[in-house]
Write a protein that holds these residues in place. Structure first.
Motif, mmCIF file in Angstrom:
data_model
loop_
_atom_site.group_PDB
_atom_site.id
_atom_site.type_symbol
_atom_site.label_atom_id
_atom_site.label_comp_id
_atom_site.label_asym_id
_atom_site.label_seq_id
_atom_site.Cartn_x
_atom_site.Cartn_y
_atom_site.Cartn_z
ATOM 1 N N GLY A 174 0.828 -1.430 0.212
ATOM 2 C CA GLY A 174 -0.105 -0.057 -0.052
ATOM 3 C C GLY A 174 1.017 1.295 0.128
ATOM 4 O O GLY A 174 2.019 1.260 -0.588
ATOM 5 N N PRO A 175 0.267 2.300 0.822
ATOM 6 C CA PRO A 175 1.211 3.571 0.596
ATOM 7 C C PRO A 175 2.602 3.326 1.003
ATOM 8 O O PRO A 175 2.934 2.365 1.996
ATOM 9 N N LEU A 176 3.525 4.186 0.830
ATOM 10 C CA LEU A 176 4.728 4.004 1.249
ATOM 11 C C LEU A 176 5.145 4.297 2.526
ATOM 12 O O LEU A 176 4.484 5.315 3.171
ATOM 13 N N PRO A 177 5.581 3.347 3.208
ATOM 14 C CA PRO A 177 6.039 3.737 4.832
ATOM 15 C C PRO A 177 6.913 4.702 4.998
ATOM 16 O O PRO A 177 7.802 4.616 4.208
ATOM 17 N N VAL A 178 6.762 5.524 6.245
ATOM 18 C CA VAL A 178 7.644 6.568 6.604
ATOM 19 C C VAL A 178 8.043 6.287 8.164
ATOM 20 O O VAL A 178 7.058 6.115 8.838
#
Length: 718
Positions: A174-178
């Motif tokens: 899913g969305p890029l982890p930060v």
């Protein structure tokens, strides 16, 4: 070293050893990341303490790692935000875990910076604009930060080496982890890991801890629900065997010369199997009363309940309390309650529900009576159906010998008989005493029979024959009515359509009427009707009525249906004359008719007017009528006497009662024809207060036939 104090584990070693133990506890709390730490090929920078690696190895050797399964997941240790301190060694590892990453995580990574100054990604190639490419499954960010501040690091995982294949971040993750890396200024006191909430079963060990950075090294004070815990002054706080009382919110205050900081709250939930602290108790109630059982139980999670009767679950009885609203015989027995939660179960002690005898309930108390000298008195009590009960009448608190029936009859009363009368009703276990009824013997007083009514059905070819007698000097004004159609408008079903009657004395017919509006003296009809309170007849109806003045002698009112009409009819006879002991009055009332079943019973009624009680002889004669040539008689009549308060008395076979001799004597006194004591006719000798009364006559076992009902006024004894 570690030391046990009062069931709690406390670290008592050098700061370096304390840090190792703290990391060990935290690793136990976060077992999924251990796989990353162990499997990742991480070259830790020289500034990162080697004790981190030894703590990981120790945790793994103790079996702290869980088997990983499920969806692909990005993980980092520490998690975001990752706290670091300027000038102190820092290390962060990252990887991909889950079933789809089996075999070593991602194929390669692209990491987007910038990185905090002083930190690097071992093995990564730096590209333009703070971009780093790493060709291995897991990685680390290590070094010694040289500046304070906050940096967001973004991670993109690739399926294959060289940043090729499917990018897992979009397809899998899913969305890029930060991950945010927060670098505190050198010496500033901060928590680098926070305590975590846990659920621990009663009797097991509870561990909670923190790590900090900052100089000088801080002191610690753990708190529970905001209150300091004595002796809990290390980074780690432990309870060797928790109890439900240990549940609560825990946090720690870290303090050095620069100030104090307070950690997040970690909630300890203590689970425990149910324990019953208050058992249900046995119940003994009377039939029809309510019975309640209750239990008090502890346990976490909160337990559920199931009540059982005789070992069988009671539908819907799933609370700590169980109530039976109205106990019946089927409820008698043994009751338990089964208490359970996810940690275990327990069954209560068995308790019994039993039935206790109830004191007799008096439905109708005896009523006070006023009589004249020489008259009789009757006191009546009604308690249930009388079955299984015994009675003892009392006068002025002294038991009356032999008076043990529900009805107390007194005769030939004088002033000495005045007093307070009551009755004790017993069921063998309990006794109920009635209200007091007073007897007054007055020097003078007067009462009379003022009204006769008979409701019955006129069958084809049958004749209803009411009768009455007049005594006294002069004439009495009477209103006689045969009501059919107007009854229908009052809701009575199956009424006769056109009744007619004749007024007869001996062989002579004195008056007759078919339709009431054809009667000659309408003014007198209306005047007597209003005076006695009779209901109005419908205009134009075919009911019959007469208003007459009669001398003292016997009379009958033979009633039939015009043209053979049949149905329910109401015969009414009202005394509309002057009242007083010297005035002419009705003394004997009677009605002869066919007795049916249900609504076709013979139902005479009468009214006593005046200021003293009156003694009456009431008879329902069936079998004896056959001796007078009457055919189709009611072979076994039963008679029930009612007032507005309910049933007062009843009789089936008059010769089987306790007043046979008195009834025979009174019958001769009032001029009634004799009936044999062995006959199955019914009779009552009773004294009644002024008021309205109804007699219902039916056949035993729903038999039918002709019956004569008689009501005689009984004069006082001289």
């Amino acid at each position: 070293m570690l030391e046990f104090q009062s069931g709690r584990l406390t670290a008592l070693a050098s700061p370096r050893l304390q840090a190792a133990a703290t990391v060990f506890v935290l690793l136990l709390q976060r077992t999924p990341i251990l796989k990353v730490l162990v499997e990742a090929d991480v070259r830790v920078a020289a500034g990162v303490p080697q004790i981190l690696r030894s703590a990981v190895v120790a945790a793994v050797s103790l079996g702290a790692c869980d088997t990983l399964s499920g969806a692909t997941t990005f993980v980092s240790n520490p998690e975001s935000p990752a706290n670091a301190t300027q000038g102190e060694g820092f290390g962060l590892v990252f990887s991909v875990i889950g079933s789809e990453s089996a075999g070593g995580g991602a194929g390669s990574w692209t990491i987007f910076g910038p990185l905090p100054p002083g930190l690097a990604i071992p093995g990564a190639v730096e590209g333009p604009t703070n971009t780093f490419r790493l060709n291995q499954g897991s990685g680390a960010i290590t070094g010694t930060p040289t500046e304070s501040g906050s940096w967001d690091i973004t991670f993109k995982a690739w399926e294959k080496a060289g940043q090729k294949g499917e990018p897992w971040n979009t397809a899998k993750l899913g969305p890029l982890p930060v991950v945010e890396i927060v670098v505190s200024a050198s010496g500033e006191l901060v928590f680098t890991s926070q305590p975590m909430s846990v659920s621990v079963r009663e009797g097991k060990t509870f561990n909670v801890g923190v790590t900090t950075s900052g100089t000088p090294a801080p002191t610690f004070q753990w708190r529970r629900n905001g209150d300091p815990i004595a002796g809990a002054t290390s980074e780690i706080f432990s309870i060797i065997a928790v109890t439900p009382d240990d549940a609560g919110d825990y946090n720690v205050v870290a303090t050095n010369s620069g100030g104090s900081i307070t950690s997040d709250i970690a909630t300890l939930t203590v689970t425990s199997a149910p324990r019953i602290t208050a058992q249900p108790t046995a119940q003994s109630v009377v039939l029809g009363a309510s019975a309640s059982f209750s239990v008090v139980a502890t346990g976490s999670p909160a337990p559920t309940y199931q009540w059982r009767a005789g070992g069988l679950a009671i539908s819907g009885a799933t609370n700590a309390d169980y109530t039976i609203v109205a106990v019946s015989d089927t409820d008698i027995g043994s009751y338990t309650v089964f208490v359970q939660n996810s940690e275990g179960s327990v069954t209560s002690e068995a308790v019994e529900l039993t039935i206790q005898s109830a004191p007799p309930v008096i439905a109708a108390h005896p009523e006070s009576q006023s009589v004249v000298p020489g008259a009789g008195a009757t006191f009546i009590v009604r308690a249930g159906d009388g079955a299984g009960l015994s009675f003892q009448w009392v006068k002025d608190d002294a038991a009356l010998a032999g008076e043990t029936d529900p009805i107390l009859n007194l005769e030939n009363l004088r002033a000495i008989d005045e007093g307070d009368y009551s009755v004790q009703v017993s069921n063998g276990s309990d006794t109920t005493t009635s209200e007091v009824a007073s007897l007054s013997v007055l020097a003078s007083g007067f009462s009379r029979l003022s009204n006769l009514s008979t409701r019955t059905r006129i069958e084809p070819g049958a004749v209803l024959i009411p009768g009455f007698a007049v005594v006294g000097n002069g004439q009495v004004s009477l209103l006689a009515r045969a009501v059919g159609p107007t009854l229908g408008s009052l809701g009575v079903v199956g009424v006769i359509s056109d009744p007619q009657f004749r007024l007869v004395s001996g062989p002579d017919e004195l008056f007759a009427n078919d339709n009431w509006e054809d009667a000659t003296d309408q003014a007198k009809l209306e005047a007597i009707r209003v005076a006695v309170g009779a209901f109005e007849l419908n205009a134009g109806s075919t009911d019959a009525a007469l208003a007459v003045s009669l001398d003292a002698k016997p009379y009958t009112l033979p009633t039939t249906g015009v043209s053979g009409a049949t149905g329910v009819v109401l015969i009414e006879l009202y005394d509309g004359g002057e009242t007083g002991p010297d005035q002419p009055r009705l003394v004997n009332l009677s009605a002869r008719s066919q007795v049916g079943t249900g609504a076709d019973k013979l139902i005479p009624g009468f009214v006593i007017a005046g200021d003293v009680a009156k003694t009456l002889l009431i008879r329902a004669v069936g079998p004896t009528l056959s001796g007078f040539g009457v055919g189709g008689v009611l072979e076994n009549p039963v008679m029930r006497l009612f007032s507005s308060s309910g049933e007062l008395a009843s009789n089936d076979d008059w010769g089987a009662g306790s007043r046979t001799d008195a009834i025979a004597v009174v019958a001769g006194t009032v001029g009634a024809f004799p009936i044999d004591s062995s006959s199955r006719d019914a009779a009552l000798l009773i004294t009644l207060n002024p008021g309205a009364y109804t007699v219902q006559v039916s056949g035993v076992d729903n038999t039918t036939g002709v019956c004569l009902v008689e009501v005689y006024e009984v004069p006082p004894a001289p």
